[in-house]
Design an enzyme around this catalytic site. Structure first.
Site, PDB file in Angstrom:
ATOM      1  N   GLU A 130       7.809 -14.573 -11.855  1.00 44.72           N
ATOM      2  CA  GLU A 130       7.246 -13.299 -11.394  1.00 44.72           C
ATOM      3  C   GLU A 130       6.632 -12.479 -12.512  1.00 44.72           C
ATOM      4  O   GLU A 130       5.555 -11.926 -12.350  1.00 44.72           O
ATOM      5  CB  GLU A 130       8.371 -12.420 -10.831  1.00 44.72           C
ATOM      6  CG  GLU A 130       8.718 -12.650  -9.409  1.00 44.72           C
ATOM      7  CD  GLU A 130       9.759 -11.652  -8.967  1.00 44.72           C
ATOM      8  OE1 GLU A 130      10.879 -11.663  -9.523  1.00 44.72           O
ATOM      9  OE2 GLU A 130       9.455 -10.854  -8.074  1.00 44.72           O
ATOM     10  N   LYS A 171      12.661 -14.902 -11.414  1.00 42.28           N
ATOM     11  CA  LYS A 171      12.412 -13.765 -12.325  1.00 42.28           C
ATOM     12  C   LYS A 171      11.373 -14.148 -13.365  1.00 42.28           C
ATOM     13  O   LYS A 171      10.458 -13.399 -13.651  1.00 42.28           O
ATOM     14  CB  LYS A 171      13.696 -13.349 -13.060  1.00 42.28           C
ATOM     15  CG  LYS A 171      14.706 -12.551 -12.311  1.00 42.28           C
ATOM     16  CD  LYS A 171      14.351 -11.110 -12.030  1.00 42.28           C
ATOM     17  CE  LYS A 171      13.630 -10.971 -10.721  1.00 42.28           C
ATOM     18  NZ  LYS A 171      14.427 -10.941  -9.533  1.00 42.28           N
ATOM     19  N   CYS A 187       0.833  -1.203   0.000  1.00 40.05           N
ATOM     20  CA  CYS A 187       0.000   0.000   0.000  1.00 40.05           C
ATOM     21  C   CYS A 187       0.873   1.260   0.000  1.00 40.05           C
ATOM     22  O   CYS A 187       1.977   1.262   0.554  1.00 40.05           O
ATOM     23  CB  CYS A 187      -0.878   0.043   1.249  1.00 40.05           C
ATOM     24  SG  CYS A 187      -1.910  -1.405   1.414  1.00 40.05           S
ATOM     25  N   HIS A 197      16.971 -36.890  -9.107  1.00 41.18           N
ATOM     26  CA  HIS A 197      16.306 -37.278  -7.862  1.00 41.18           C
ATOM     27  C   HIS A 197      14.835 -36.854  -7.861  1.00 41.18           C
ATOM     28  O   HIS A 197      14.238 -36.725  -6.803  1.00 41.18           O
ATOM     29  CB  HIS A 197      17.043 -36.680  -6.664  1.00 41.18           C
ATOM     30  CG  HIS A 197      18.446 -37.183  -6.565  1.00 41.18           C
ATOM     31  ND1 HIS A 197      18.754 -38.464  -6.167  1.00 41.18           N
ATOM     32  CD2 HIS A 197      19.621 -36.590  -6.884  1.00 41.18           C
ATOM     33  CE1 HIS A 197      20.063 -38.633  -6.208  1.00 41.18           C
ATOM     34  NE2 HIS A 197      20.615 -37.504  -6.647  1.00 41.18           N
ATOM     35  N   TRP A 242      -2.918  -2.646  -1.664  1.00 42.33           N
ATOM     36  CA  TRP A 242      -2.524  -3.997  -2.046  1.00 42.33           C
ATOM     37  C   TRP A 242      -3.262  -4.909  -1.068  1.00 42.33           C
ATOM     38  O   TRP A 242      -2.958  -4.928   0.115  1.00 42.33           O
ATOM     39  CB  TRP A 242      -0.999  -4.149  -1.909  1.00 42.33           C
ATOM     40  CG  TRP A 242      -0.462  -5.433  -2.406  1.00 42.33           C
ATOM     41  CD1 TRP A 242      -0.268  -5.794  -3.708  1.00 42.33           C
ATOM     42  CD2 TRP A 242      -0.011  -6.541  -1.616  1.00 42.33           C
ATOM     43  NE1 TRP A 242       0.263  -7.055  -3.769  1.00 42.33           N
ATOM     44  CE2 TRP A 242       0.427  -7.539  -2.507  1.00 42.33           C
ATOM     45  CE3 TRP A 242       0.053  -6.785  -0.241  1.00 42.33           C
ATOM     46  CZ2 TRP A 242       0.925  -8.763  -2.076  1.00 42.33           C
ATOM     47  CZ3 TRP A 242       0.546  -8.000   0.186  1.00 42.33           C
ATOM     48  CH2 TRP A 242       0.979  -8.967  -0.720  1.00 42.33           C
ATOM     49  N   GLU A 252      17.227 -17.976  -8.919  1.00 40.29           N
ATOM     50  CA  GLU A 252      16.884 -16.568  -9.196  1.00 40.29           C
ATOM     51  C   GLU A 252      16.326 -16.428 -10.621  1.00 40.29           C
ATOM     52  O   GLU A 252      15.365 -15.688 -10.847  1.00 40.29           O
ATOM     53  CB  GLU A 252      18.134 -15.691  -8.981  1.00 40.29           C
ATOM     54  CG  GLU A 252      18.045 -14.257  -9.478  1.00 40.29           C
ATOM     55  CD  GLU A 252      16.940 -13.413  -8.840  1.00 40.29           C
ATOM     56  OE1 GLU A 252      16.251 -13.876  -7.919  1.00 40.29           O
ATOM     57  OE2 GLU A 252      16.758 -12.273  -9.309  1.00 40.29           O
ATOM     58  N   LYS A 284       6.258  -4.224  -4.294  1.00 40.27           N
ATOM     59  CA  LYS A 284       7.698  -3.946  -4.314  1.00 40.27           C
ATOM     60  C   LYS A 284       8.304  -4.070  -2.926  1.00 40.27           C
ATOM     61  O   LYS A 284       9.421  -4.533  -2.768  1.00 40.27           O
ATOM     62  CB  LYS A 284       7.932  -2.535  -4.874  1.00 40.27           C
ATOM     63  CG  LYS A 284       9.394  -2.124  -4.993  1.00 40.27           C
ATOM     64  CD  LYS A 284      10.090  -2.928  -6.063  1.00 40.27           C
ATOM     65  CE  LYS A 284      11.586  -2.694  -6.111  1.00 40.27           C
ATOM     66  NZ  LYS A 284      12.285  -3.807  -6.776  1.00 40.27           N
ATOM     67  N   ASN A 293      -1.307   1.634   5.752  1.00 42.19           N
ATOM     68  CA  ASN A 293      -0.419   0.632   5.158  1.00 42.19           C
ATOM     69  C   ASN A 293       0.053  -0.253   6.302  1.00 42.19           C
ATOM     70  O   ASN A 293       0.539   0.242   7.307  1.00 42.19           O
ATOM     71  CB  ASN A 293       0.774   1.357   4.502  1.00 42.19           C
ATOM     72  CG  ASN A 293       1.847   0.391   4.036  1.00 42.19           C
ATOM     73  OD1 ASN A 293       1.601  -0.800   3.883  1.00 42.19           O
ATOM     74  ND2 ASN A 293       3.052   0.907   3.830  1.00 42.19           N
ATOM     75  N   GLY A 294      -0.121  -1.579   6.162  1.00 40.75           N
ATOM     76  CA  GLY A 294       0.305  -2.495   7.228  1.00 40.75           C
ATOM     77  C   GLY A 294      -0.830  -3.418   7.592  1.00 40.75           C
ATOM     78  O   GLY A 294      -1.781  -3.589   6.816  1.00 40.75           O
ATOM     79  N   ARG A 310       5.052   0.245  -6.138  1.00 34.96           N
ATOM     80  CA  ARG A 310       5.002  -0.633  -4.969  1.00 34.96           C
ATOM     81  C   ARG A 310       4.013  -1.784  -5.167  1.00 34.96           C
ATOM     82  O   ARG A 310       4.036  -2.741  -4.406  1.00 34.96           O
ATOM     83  CB  ARG A 310       4.584   0.178  -3.731  1.00 34.96           C
ATOM     84  CG  ARG A 310       5.592   1.245  -3.367  1.00 34.96           C
ATOM     85  CD  ARG A 310       4.954   2.340  -2.537  1.00 34.96           C
ATOM     86  NE  ARG A 310       4.610   1.913  -1.202  1.00 34.96           N
ATOM     87  CZ  ARG A 310       5.365   2.093  -0.128  1.00 34.96           C
ATOM     88  NH1 ARG A 310       6.530   2.684  -0.252  1.00 34.96           N
ATOM     89  NH2 ARG A 310       4.965   1.705   1.059  1.00 34.96           N
TER      90      ARG A 310
HETATM   91  C1  F6R Z   1      11.925 -10.537  -6.669  1.00 32.73           C
HETATM   92  C2  F6R Z   1      11.805  -9.575  -5.620  1.00 32.73           C
HETATM   93  C3  F6R Z   1      11.426 -10.055  -4.264  1.00 32.73           C
HETATM   94  C4  F6R Z   1      12.268  -9.303  -3.207  1.00 32.73           C
HETATM   95  C5  F6R Z   1      11.813  -9.712  -1.793  1.00 32.73           C
HETATM   96  C6  F6R Z   1      12.646  -9.043  -0.732  1.00 32.73           C
HETATM   97  O1  F6R Z   1      12.237  -9.957  -7.887  1.00 32.73           O
HETATM   98  O2  F6R Z   1      12.002  -8.412  -5.825  1.00 32.73           O
HETATM   99  O3  F6R Z   1      11.581 -11.423  -4.150  1.00 32.73           O
HETATM  100  O4  F6R Z   1      13.607  -9.629  -3.405  1.00 32.73           O
HETATM  101  O5  F6R Z   1      10.474  -9.347  -1.623  1.00 32.73           O
HETATM  102  O6  F6R Z   1      12.546  -7.660  -0.808  1.00 32.73           O
HETATM  103  P1  F6R Z   1      13.634  -6.724  -0.161  1.00 32.73           P
HETATM  104  O7  F6R Z   1      14.909  -6.958  -0.905  1.00 32.73           O
HETATM  105  O8  F6R Z   1      13.105  -5.339  -0.336  1.00 32.73           O
HETATM  106  O9  F6R Z   1      13.758  -7.122   1.275  1.00 32.73           O
END
Ligand code: F6R
Length: 597
Positions: free
Chosen positions: A476, A473, A2, A492, A74, A469, A592, A98-99, A27
């Site tokens: 996501e 990506k 949010c 396995h 959000w 990773e 974000k 927010n929270g 965000r």
């Molecule tokens: C993936 C991504 C998330 C963040 C995770 C941690 O592309 O961005 O997996 O890496 O939410 O966020 P931070 O780094 O802000 O603690």
């Protein structure tokens, strides 16, 4: 997550609020709304989906007033509907939040005589405040009494009927900034939201609440004492949101990596890092998501270079597992936003136990940065794309520096080898540029990849976390199911998935384990699997035949190769998402900065 804005202005605020909310879009959100006070009367407009829908609603049904609050939501409690969208209003009070209010069920029970309209936890804040006003408290006191009853995490802004010169703002667990203008004042989830309006910002500290009026702000700490909080001038470039000619922020951020990595490495070449790894018996690395994969790469570095045992944990598991923490451990918390609720809670859990708590963060004024004994900035600049790219790169840059430092201090590598590794790091921005030049080659295979229902990524050693990773990506931003596996694990279980519809992407520089990875690749190809091999010239020469595709990366010391191979991982995800037509910068359901559990 949010986003909150508030404006006590000298002009109509509705367009200003919407503009500020646009700057918080990165965000992640699924509905939005604003409330204003006009002629003493509170009114609001809300809409589901993108901010364009809120703008449309405002065209059809304008909202006047020079004081207002706004919100991008959000969804956590209750789906993304207009009714659940903020601001929530109860009588004379409108609130954006927010929270998560953890005791909202108890509060709802206590306020059962009131008329609730939403499924949200946040509405209880507005109802509770109105209840206090019904009992005779004026707005400021009612807001403060409300805060005393709340458990959980929040950033809040209250707006009141009949009060065109007051916003009450509060922070506990979620950041909030107060912006100072000329006869105007602002509230925002971050300095980015406030960028066009002011660069003079005061961050509330944990537990603070503030009475904001056009003539200034009065801040109180959690005990109610008047508090002096520093006003900072935020450099313009750190609040700039422009795509630099790219179609998406994510593309801009991928292409910025040579520059931001180079800035980060120069910073750490010049800086003395005040950490002594000779007295430590293990390194504990804790983070979430992409930052967790950066930690998982760094485990190979700390163990191989510095002979230092290293535990890597997902913050949401670590915080509740109550595992032993050695008093001699160095605990490192890695986070782009510095506000991730689980990482912050894990840091707090460990603070009393470990010898040193270090944070590696992108946002220097964030909670994780402030609560660590030592905070190491990654200096990637604002990252707007929800999928983390340049922050991952610079997290690796800082962690590599730490591992080399640890190895030198502990005498586990020679000065010559340390210099060689530093030289490799210094060369990486140039090599990353070469990798970026492969964009068209990568894009030529992603149309086919975008048809896949599932994709596997394989790697060994530090390329194993890179495989995870790469899979993260891809899932996501393209919504294609993807998994990252250690190459040796294939037989396995996951090999059962292999057929010609499941592409397998293999990250394999020509290192000591290359032949083993090639054997795993052969096992895939023998089952009609389509392999996309990402390797260097030697690797391509030895194993490039018979693959579906082979991409040649520049040669690099294999131990530091994850920094280079991150680039094809990112570009594969990006171009696959372009083919799928998904919302690259704001993928569905993602936020974000994840400030809730
Ligand atoms: C993936 C991504 C998330 C963040 C995770 C941690 O592309 O961005 O997996 O890496 O939410 O966020 P931070 O780094 O802000 O603690």
């Amino acid at each position: 997550m949010c986003g909150i804005v508030g404006v006590l202005g000298n002009h109509e605020v509705a367009p200003i609020l919407v503009e500020a909310l646009k700057r918080l879009e990165y965000r992640g959100y699924d509905s939005a709304g604003i409330a204003t006070v006009q002629d003493g009367r509170l009114d609001r407009r809300r809409a589901v989906g993108k901010l364009a829908n809120l703008s449309d609603a405002l065209v059809h049904d304008p909202l006047a007033g020079k004081s207002g609050i706004g919100h991008t939501r959000w969804a956590t409690h209750g789906g993304p509907t207009v009714t659940n969208a903020h601001p929530h209003q109860a009588g004379r009070v409108a609130v954006v939040h927010n929270g998560i209010i953890e005791n909202y069920r108890d509060l709802r029970a206590r306020l059962a005589h009131r008329d609730f309209h939403t499924e949200t936890d946040s509405e209880t804040v507005a109802q509770l405040c109105e209840e206090h006003m019904d009992q005779g408290l004026p707005p400021r006191e009612a807001a403060v009494a409300t805060l005393k009853d709340l458990d959980g995490a929040y950033a809040l802004a209250f707006l009141f009927q009949g009060e065109a010169d007051l916003i009450v703002a509060a922070r506990k667990g979620s950041p909030l900034a107060i912006g100072h203008g000329d006869g105007e004042m602002f509230v925002g989830s971050d300095a980015i939201a406030l960028g066009p309006m002011t660069n003079s910002v005061t961050y509330l500290e944990e537990g603070d609440y503030a009475f904001v009026t056009r003539s200034g702000v009065e801040i109180h700490d959690a005990e109610g004492r008047l508090a002096n909080r520093e006003m900072r001038t935020i450099p313009a470039q750190s609040t700039q949101l422009d795509k630099g000619g790219h179609k998406h922020f994510m593309a801009k951020e991928i292409f910025e990596q040579p520059v931001v990595l180079s800035d980060c490495l120069s910073h750490y070449t010049g800086a003395e890092i005040e950490l002594d790894f000779t007295q430590t018996d293990r390194v504990v690395l804790v983070a979430c998501g992409t930052a967790h994969y950066a930690c998982a790469v760094a485990k190979y570095w700390f163990e191989q270079m510095a002979d230092l045992p290293c535990d890597v944990d997902i913050a949401s598991e670590y915080r509740y597992r109550e595992g032993p923490v050695s008093p001699n451990a160095t605990a490192i918390f890695v986070s782009q936003s510095g506000e991730t609720a689980d990482t912050l809670a894990a840091l707090r859990y460990v603070k009393e136990k470990a010898a040193r708590v270090v944070s590696v963060v992108n946002v220097p004024e964030s909670s994780i940065s402030r609560e660590a004994d030592l905070s190491l900035p990654i200096l990637a600049g604002v990252e707007v794309g929800v999928a983390s790219t340049k922050a991952f790169m610079n997290q690796l840059g800082v962690l590599a520096n730490l591992a080399i430092l640890a190895a030198r201090q502990r005498g586990t590598i020679t000065p010559g080898r340390a210099e060689e590794l530093r030289e490799t790091l210094r060369a990486l921005p140039g090599l990353i540029n070469q990798a970026l030049a492969c964009e068209d080659q990568i894009a030529s295979h992603t149309a086919e990849l975008s048809e896949a229902r599932s994709v596997l990524f394989l790697g060994r050693g530090p390329m194993f976390p890179m495989a995870m990773e790469g899979a993260l990506k891809l899932k996501e931003i393209s919504y294609i199911h993807a998994e990252g596996y250690a190459s040796g694990e294939l037989k396995h279980g996951p090999i059962a998935l292999i057929d010609n519809a499941v592409p397998v992407i293999v990250f394999a520089p020509r290192d000591a384990l290359f032949d083993k990875t090639v054997s795993n690749m052969q096992e895939v190809m023998a089952r009609d699997g389509k392999v996309w091999l990402i390797t260097d010239a030697d690797g391509a020469r030895e194993a490039g035949d018979g693959t579906w595709a082979t991409l040649v990366m520049p040669q690099v010391d294999p131990i530091l190769a994850p920094l280079l191979y991150a680039v094809p991982a990112q570009l594969i995800a990006y171009h696959t998402a372009l083919h799928k037509g998904t919302d690259v910068d704001q993928p569905r359901n993602l936020a974000k900065s994840v400030t809730v559990e």
